[in-house]
Write a protein that holds these residues in place. Structure first.
Motif, mmCIF file in Angstrom:
data_model
loop_
_atom_site.group_PDB
_atom_site.id
_atom_site.type_symbol
_atom_site.label_atom_id
_atom_site.label_comp_id
_atom_site.label_asym_id
_atom_site.label_seq_id
_atom_site.Cartn_x
_atom_site.Cartn_y
_atom_site.Cartn_z
ATOM 1 N N LEU A 479 -1.529 -19.385 29.809
ATOM 2 C CA LEU A 479 -2.798 -18.977 29.287
ATOM 3 C C LEU A 479 -2.490 -17.433 28.416
ATOM 4 N N PRO A 480 -3.141 -17.438 27.283
ATOM 5 C CA PRO A 480 -3.265 -16.381 26.362
ATOM 6 C C PRO A 480 -3.722 -15.068 27.049
ATOM 7 N N ARG A 481 -2.984 -14.053 27.111
ATOM 8 C CA ARG A 481 -3.583 -12.939 27.728
ATOM 9 C C ARG A 481 -3.322 -11.639 26.799
ATOM 10 N N ASN A 482 -4.298 -10.460 27.100
ATOM 11 C CA ASN A 482 -4.216 -9.467 26.416
ATOM 12 C C ASN A 482 -3.151 -8.428 27.135
ATOM 13 N N THR A 483 -2.794 -7.346 26.770
ATOM 14 C CA THR A 483 -1.779 -6.234 27.469
ATOM 15 C C THR A 483 -2.346 -5.995 28.872
ATOM 16 N N MET A 484 -3.363 -6.094 29.222
ATOM 17 C CA MET A 484 -4.054 -5.671 30.490
ATOM 18 C C MET A 484 -4.055 -6.800 31.151
ATOM 19 N N GLY A 485 -3.450 -8.118 30.817
ATOM 20 C CA GLY A 485 -3.500 -9.366 31.640
ATOM 21 C C GLY A 485 -4.741 -9.974 31.754
ATOM 22 N N LYS A 486 -5.829 -9.786 30.737
ATOM 23 C CA LYS A 486 -7.035 -10.482 31.031
ATOM 24 C C LYS A 486 -6.987 -11.797 29.846
ATOM 25 N N VAL A 487 -7.305 -12.962 30.522
ATOM 26 C CA VAL A 487 -7.480 -14.155 30.029
ATOM 27 C C VAL A 487 -8.065 -14.051 28.516
ATOM 28 N N LEU A 488 -7.382 -14.153 27.293
ATOM 29 C CA LEU A 488 -8.243 -14.180 25.992
ATOM 30 C C LEU A 488 -8.889 -15.658 25.776
ATOM 31 N N LYS A 489 -10.145 -15.690 26.392
ATOM 32 C CA LYS A 489 -10.920 -16.890 26.395
ATOM 33 C C LYS A 489 -11.360 -17.284 25.037
ATOM 34 N N THR A 490 -11.329 -16.411 23.993
ATOM 35 C CA THR A 490 -11.912 -16.603 22.597
ATOM 36 C C THR A 490 -10.579 -17.751 21.930
ATOM 37 N N GLU A 491 -9.527 -17.363 22.383
ATOM 38 C CA GLU A 491 -8.259 -18.095 21.932
ATOM 39 C C GLU A 491 -8.397 -19.457 22.398
ATOM 40 N N LEU A 492 -8.709 -19.634 23.719
ATOM 41 C CA LEU A 492 -8.785 -20.957 24.394
ATOM 42 C C LEU A 492 -9.876 -21.692 23.748
ATOM 43 N N ARG A 493 -11.103 -21.256 23.416
ATOM 44 C CA ARG A 493 -12.214 -21.954 22.886
ATOM 45 C C ARG A 493 -11.759 -22.276 21.338
ATOM 46 N N ALA A 494 -11.103 -21.429 20.692
ATOM 47 C CA ALA A 494 -10.430 -21.816 19.303
ATOM 48 C C ALA A 494 -9.378 -22.996 19.263
#
Length: 651
Positions: A479-494
């Motif tokens: 899963l794509p994540r930021n430096t804080m480990g949060k899933v980047l759901k905007t990338e998943l939607r894209a």
């Protein structure tokens, strides 16, 4: 304290004016007047008091919509009990958690298994036709009841929502909240005793009960009380209605009917839409077809209705309108400071219709309010210079599918229980019919292969309501994540491809590729295609075209379609169909036992089928369909046990 603080007092004043006036008209044209609802609710109130319920005690109800359910709701209010409506689609596991949380004194459900979840509570059933042990109990009680005097802060109901943890939270709604919303909306939308509301919404939802029914009851209006949404039934009843309320899915499906015209809508004065965003295209097409511009409004479980486009004035496409007169609204930055017009920020409100708090969760309640008493809705929006509000997004990633809330965290938590899944993320994908549908991204556990999507879907359907089950499952390496480990759901939607896009079924699994496609071999795909066509023909012949078409309208593929037919059969809908022969029942029993993994029953059903004249080939055909449409692993035991039964019976 005054009786007038009890919500029921708003309806009681109309009963006192004319007890014989029309109140409810059912799907079968049963006309019930105000006196019937007064008497039935009084009997329920007497019954609840007799059962030992005190003010604030909970009555949990998971039942299909009926006038009896509405009377039970009002009986709870009159006696001071707290009404807890629960979605009829919830699984037993979901119900277990909710019932343990609200600790009801009484549980009303059509399912024995649900009532048994709370052994210390009194259990009653209530069937879709309004019959049942709870109705039998109420008719033995007095038709007179002095409605309990309550303060405005007294609990009236608990509506369950979900938070970022995925665990449902109960929003405690007070009599003040119910009264305020009903009176404010009645004034905003111009409701009166001359109105006839066409009602097709479920009663377990705030839209169907606290908005639609409460507004009509408080105004003394008549309700055409349909037991379900059916486009043909809606069109047949539109000419005698003055107001229609629905979710975007309702309007989208009505537009598919050429009979949805200005002529059938000639007596309507209002079309209202809420519970999910309404597309500008749908709004425009409804106006072109009927001459009516839909009033789009905006609300939240915890706050009832917040904004509405005006009855008299501009109904702005893409906007949810103006804040109600009793609502104080601001668009705020992350520090809860008000932003100037045009700025995008969190929608925050103060209102008399706000909930009391989350049941048993004072910390969660406190976290949702600012220091100066504004409720953080979790929605992002902006205000125009002339005051119109536009919702631009949902900070909590809420998915609204067909008017129902789907909380990704809850679905993700369930999917992670699969041993072959190391991580999961759920996002919404636009859908013409439902507005949005859930799509799950699954990361395989090291050294594990994900099951076919049909098997994952069948597994999920046993743990959550059908509307929460993702419509597609996509394999992803990580899963794509930021430096804080949060899933980047905007990338998943894209990454989501259009729903009609067909990835190559012979390539290895990669980002954006469906689990079912990634796991299928070429021969399996060809067999599935052939059986797909054959299965449609067989099921139309065996079950009847109307069942198949109904299932297809509410499903995105034959995996779901077959599951829906099996579920309907389990509920007795198909079983009770006139003319269904023993041979067909035998085949359905085999399908149910196979897809539900009831291996202990399967051999017995195979024996029964043989005795009822079913051939070995027909049994194999059913097992093949179960394998293809529900995942091959689900039918492995079926083939093995069937083979054993064939051998034992020498066939």
């Amino acid at each position: 304290m005054s009786l007038n603080e009890n919500f029921y007092a708003l309806f009681a004043r109309h009963v006192a004016t004319d007890v014989t006036a029309s109140c409810l008209v059912t799907s079968v044209e049963e006309h019930l007047n105000r006196g019937w609802l007064e008497v039935a609710s009084a009997q329920y109130a007497n019954a609840l008091v007799s059962f030992g319920l005190r003010v604030g005690d909970r009555v949990a109800v998971q039942a299909e919509k009926s006038p009896e359910m509405l009377a039970l709701y009002l009986g709870c209010l009159r006696s001071g009990a707290c009404f807890v409506p629960l979605n009829t689609a919830y699984s037993n596991e979901e119900m277990r958690y909710l019932l343990e949380d609200c600790k009801p004194r009484i549980v009303v459900s059509q399912a024995n298994s649900v009532r048994e979840l709370v052994p210390d509570a009194l259990g009653f059933d209530l069937k879709p036709d309004g019959t049942g042990s709870i109705r039998d109990a109420r008719v033995s009680f007095s038709e007179q009841f002095d409605t309990v005097s309550l303060g405005g802060e007294a609990m009236a109901a608990i509506l369950y929502t979900s938070g970022t943890t995925g665990r449902p939270k109960g929003s405690v709604m007070s009599h003040r909240s119910l009264r305020s919303a009903a009176l404010d909306l009645g004034q905003e939308w111009g409701f009166s005793g001359r109105d006839v509301l066409l009602h097709a919404l479920p009663l377990f939802h705030g839209h169907g009960l606290f908005i639609s029914c409460n507004v009509a009851l408080a105004a003394g209006a008549t309700i055409i009380f349909l037991d379900r949404f059916d486009p043909d039934l809606i069109i047949a009843n539109l000419p005698r209605a003055t107001v229609f309320m629905g979710v975007p899915t309702y309007y989208h499906r009505l537009l598919a009917k050429p009979q949805f015209t200005a002529e059938v809508c000639r007596n309507l004065r209002l079309m209202i839409c809420g519970s999910a965003p309404l597309s500008v295209a749908t709004l425009s097409e409804v106006e072109r077809r009927t001459g009516h511009r839909i009033i789009e409004r905006y609300g939240a479980t915890e706050a009832m209705i917040i904004c509405s486009n005006p009855v008299h004035g501009e109904r702005r496409a893409g906007s949810v309108g103006l804040p109600l007169k009793s609502v104080e609204l601001r668009i705020a930055d992350p520090d809860d400071n008000a932003l100037p017009d045009g700025g995008i920020g969190m929608i925050q409100i103060r209102s008399a219709a706000l909930f009391n708090g989350y049941w048993g969760r004072p910390e969660a309640t406190l976290a949702e309010f600012t220091a100066d008493g504004f409720f953080r809705t979790g929605d992002l929006g902006t205000r125009s210079a002339d005051g119109y509000i536009t919702v631009t997004g949902r900070s909590k990633d809420l998915i609204i599918s067909g008017g129902y809330n789907v909380y990704p965290a809850e679905v993700e938590e369930a999917l992670r229980e699969l041993e072959s899944v190391s991580d999961a993320a759920v996002v919404g994908r636009p859908d013409d019919d439902f507005g949005e549908v859930a799509v799950a991204f699954l990361v395989p556990a090291p050294g594990r292969t994900l099951p076919a999507s049909g098997e994952v879907r069948a597994w999920a359907k046993g743990r959550m309501a059908n509307y929460k089950v993702p419509k597609d499952f996509i394999v992803i390496e990580e899963l794509p994540r930021n430096t804080m480990g949060k899933v980047l759901k905007t990338e998943l939607r894209a990454m989501l491809t259009p729903p009609d896009a067909t990835p190559n079924p012979y390539e290895p699994a990669k980002r954006g590729q469906s689990v079912s496609k990634a796991n299928n071999q070429q021969g399996e795909v060809e067999m599935a295609s052939e059986l797909f066509k054959k299965g449609l023909k067989i099921r139309k012949e065996v079950l009847g075209a109307e069942y198949v078409e109904a299932a297809l309208r509410s499903a995105d593929d034959f995996t779901v379609e077959l599951q829906e037919l099996i579920t309907a059969y389990s509920w007795g809908e198909i079983w009770s169909r006139p003319g269904l022969d023993r041979k067909t029942r035998s085949l359905l029993n085999i399908a149910i036992a196979t897809t539900a993994n009831r291996s202990g029953e399967l051999k017995l059903h195979v024996r029964g089928a043989i005795n009822n004249g079913v051939s070995k080939g027909e049994i194999k055909e059913v097992l093949l369909q179960c394998a293809v449409y529900c995942g091959a692993p689900a039918a492995v035991d079926g083939f093995r046990l069937a083979k054993e039964a064939f051998s034992e019976l020498n066939v």
